[in-house]
Design an enzyme around this catalytic site. Structure first.
Site, PDB file in Angstrom:
ATOM      1  CD  GLU A 146      11.835  -3.037   2.942  1.00  0.00           C
ATOM      2  OE1 GLU A 146      11.606  -4.117   2.346  1.00  0.00           O
ATOM      3  OE2 GLU A 146      12.140  -1.993   2.339  1.00  0.00           O
ATOM      4  CG  HIS A 166      14.289  -9.587  -1.456  1.00  0.00           C
ATOM      5  ND1 HIS A 166      14.169  -8.674  -2.469  1.00  0.00           N
ATOM      6  CD2 HIS A 166      13.026  -9.901  -1.070  1.00  0.00           C
ATOM      7  CE1 HIS A 166      12.882  -8.426  -2.672  1.00  0.00           C
ATOM      8  NE2 HIS A 166      12.166  -9.150  -1.839  1.00  0.00           N
ATOM      9  CB  THR A 212       5.545  -2.676  -0.995  1.00  0.00           C
ATOM     10  OG1 THR A 212       5.009  -3.960  -0.791  1.00  0.00           O
ATOM     11  CG2 THR A 212       4.698  -1.653  -0.317  1.00  0.00           C
ATOM     12  CB  THR A 213       5.742  -6.717  -4.840  1.00  0.00           C
ATOM     13  OG1 THR A 213       6.456  -7.955  -4.760  1.00  0.00           O
ATOM     14  CG2 THR A 213       5.291  -6.515  -6.267  1.00  0.00           C
ATOM     15  CG  ASP A 224       2.205  -8.886  -3.738  1.00  0.00           C
ATOM     16  OD1 ASP A 224       2.229  -9.884  -4.465  1.00  0.00           O
ATOM     17  OD2 ASP A 224       3.138  -8.057  -3.675  1.00  0.00           O
ATOM     18  N   GLY A 277       7.273  -5.223   2.165  1.00  0.00           N
ATOM     19  CA  GLY A 277       8.582  -5.274   1.521  1.00  0.00           C
ATOM     20  C   GLY A 277       9.335  -6.515   1.972  1.00  0.00           C
ATOM     21  N   GLY A 278       9.777  -7.317   1.008  1.00  0.00           N
ATOM     22  CA  GLY A 278      10.428  -8.587   1.338  1.00  0.00           C
ATOM     23  C   GLY A 278      11.724  -8.428   2.121  1.00  0.00           C
ATOM     24  CD  GLU A 313       2.098 -11.182   0.385  1.00  0.00           C
ATOM     25  OE1 GLU A 313       3.089 -11.929   0.462  1.00  0.00           O
ATOM     26  OE2 GLU A 313       2.196  -9.962   0.204  1.00  0.00           O
ATOM     27  CG  ASP A 316      -2.039  -3.827  -3.313  1.00  0.00           C
ATOM     28  OD1 ASP A 316      -0.815  -3.626  -3.213  1.00  0.00           O
ATOM     29  OD2 ASP A 316      -2.608  -4.818  -2.795  1.00  0.00           O
TER      30      ASP A 316
HETATM   31  C1  XBP Z   1       2.987  -6.684  -0.710  1.00  0.00           C
HETATM   32  C2  XBP Z   1       4.287  -6.719  -0.052  1.00  0.00           C
HETATM   33  C3  XBP Z   1       5.454  -7.306  -0.729  1.00  0.00           C
HETATM   34  C4  XBP Z   1       5.319  -8.789  -0.987  1.00  0.00           C
HETATM   35  C5  XBP Z   1       6.647  -9.427  -1.308  1.00  0.00           C
HETATM   36  O1  XBP Z   1       2.951  -5.639  -1.622  1.00  0.00           O
HETATM   37  O2  XBP Z   1       4.416  -6.213   1.041  1.00  0.00           O
HETATM   38  O3  XBP Z   1       6.575  -7.107   0.091  1.00  0.00           O
HETATM   39  O4  XBP Z   1       4.829  -9.438   0.172  1.00  0.00           O
HETATM   40  O5  XBP Z   1       7.274  -8.828  -2.395  1.00  0.00           O
HETATM   41  P1  XBP Z   1       1.555  -4.909  -2.142  1.00  0.00           P
HETATM   42  P2  XBP Z   1       8.830  -8.447  -2.338  1.00  0.00           P
HETATM   43  O6  XBP Z   1       0.400  -5.448  -1.347  1.00  0.00           O
HETATM   44  O7  XBP Z   1       1.810  -3.449  -1.922  1.00  0.00           O
HETATM   45  O8  XBP Z   1       1.445  -5.278  -3.602  1.00  0.00           O
HETATM   46  O9  XBP Z   1       9.535  -9.594  -1.695  1.00  0.00           O
HETATM   47  O10 XBP Z   1       9.231  -8.233  -3.768  1.00  0.00           O
HETATM   48  O11 XBP Z   1       8.937  -7.187  -1.506  1.00  0.00           O
HETATM   49 MG    MG Z   2      -1.577  -5.734  -1.097  1.00  0.00          MG
END
Ligand code: XBP
Ligand code: MG
Length: 258
Positions: A56, A83, A124-125, A12, A53-54, A19, A10
């Site tokens: 979302e 976004h 998801t980023t 983030d 997802g940003g 975050e 993963d």
């Molecule tokens: C974390 C997320 C992402 C980020 C923001 O992803 O949910 O949405 O917070 O990135 P993961 P975006 O833990 O799966 O890496 O704004 O590009 O979605």
């Molecule tokens: Mg994560």
């Protein structure tokens, strides 16, 4: 039981603590830029993280926390452009070196490469964010160490749905029992388990520390280094001093019940 073949990382919260001081700040800069008086403070952002997802997350904010906002006719385009601007601010922060990799990440990745484990990113980023994080956090060309970068909108259903893990395994022609996933959150863990991957190590951060990690093989506070060992927060396996390949092999064997 199959041998461990691949590590699925993963992004983030796992590779970097992105975050609170990264994505959150970038969202606020994007709101400011177009004159919106929205501000996501640390506490609100913690709640908003329940949605991955940003794009979302922005929609969820409007649905639950800002119902009064007069929505533009084309809400999808409005959110997409907001976004996109947020991604620009976030990548800028990475380029300025404002978001470091977490402790032990660089070491663990080189150990995995040295013993021939296959590597993937499963997140998801947005793909641009992954590229910028790896290039700036680990060095130019480092993205190439990952066979697959599974990111963003490549699957419509984001974590906690299993889709992004299923997509990555399909690309790599791997079965769940050949993979070990590394995650930081409850939503990430649910995605892994729904994809039928049983060996999963969770490394928590400030936002996810108190989440439910039932089903994880091991929960730690960081991957750690020899001079700065990790603390085990949950899991049967003993001893746990540092998250290295030997430990991951033991986790995999235990998780698949051999
Ligand atoms: C974390 C997320 C992402 C980020 C923001 O992803 O949910 O949405 O917070 O990135 P993961 P975006 O833990 O799966 O890496 O704004 O590009 O979605
Ligand atoms: Mg994560």
């Amino acid at each position: 039981m199959a041998e461990l073949e691949a590590l699925l990382f993963d992004v983030d919260g796992t590779l970097a603590d992105t975050e609170r001081d990264g994505h959150r700040v970038a969202f606020n800069s994007a709101f400011d830029e177009v004159g919106l008086d929205w501000h996501w403070d640390e506490a609100l952002y913690g709640k908003l993280l329940s949605v991955t997802g940003g794009k979302e997350r922005i929609r969820h904010y409007l649905d639950v926390y800002n119902k009064e906002f007069e929505r533009p006719v084309d809400l999808d385009s409005f959110i997409a452009s907001l976004h996109q601007s947020k991604t620009g601010f976030y990548v800028g922060m990475l380029e300025r070196g404002e978001i470091p990799m977490r402790n032990g990440v660089r070491r663990l990745l080189s150990e995995a490469q040295a013993c021939g484990l296959r590597l993937a990113v499963v997140t998801t980023t947005t793909p641009e964010n992954v590229t910028a994080l790896l290039e700036n956090g680990l060095g130019k060309g480092s993205e190439a160490m990952f066979e697959v970068i599974a990111a963003g909108d490549v699957v419509p259903a984001k974590k906690p749905a299993p889709d992004i893990y299923l997509w990555a395994m399909e690309q790599m022609n791997l079965r769940p029992d050949q993979c070990l996933a590394l995650e930081d959150s409850h939503n990430g863990l649910r995605s892994v388990l729904s994809a039928k991957i049983c060996s999963v190590v969770v490394t928590v951060n400030g936002y996810t520390r108190d989440e439910d990690f039932t089903g994880a093989s091991l929960v730690v506070d960081q991957f750690g280094e020899k001079a700065d060992e990790c603390n085990k927060l949950a899991g049967e396996i003993e001893p746990v001093k540092i998250v290295d390949i030997d430990l991951l092999q033991r986790v995999h064997t235990m998780a698949w019940g051999d």
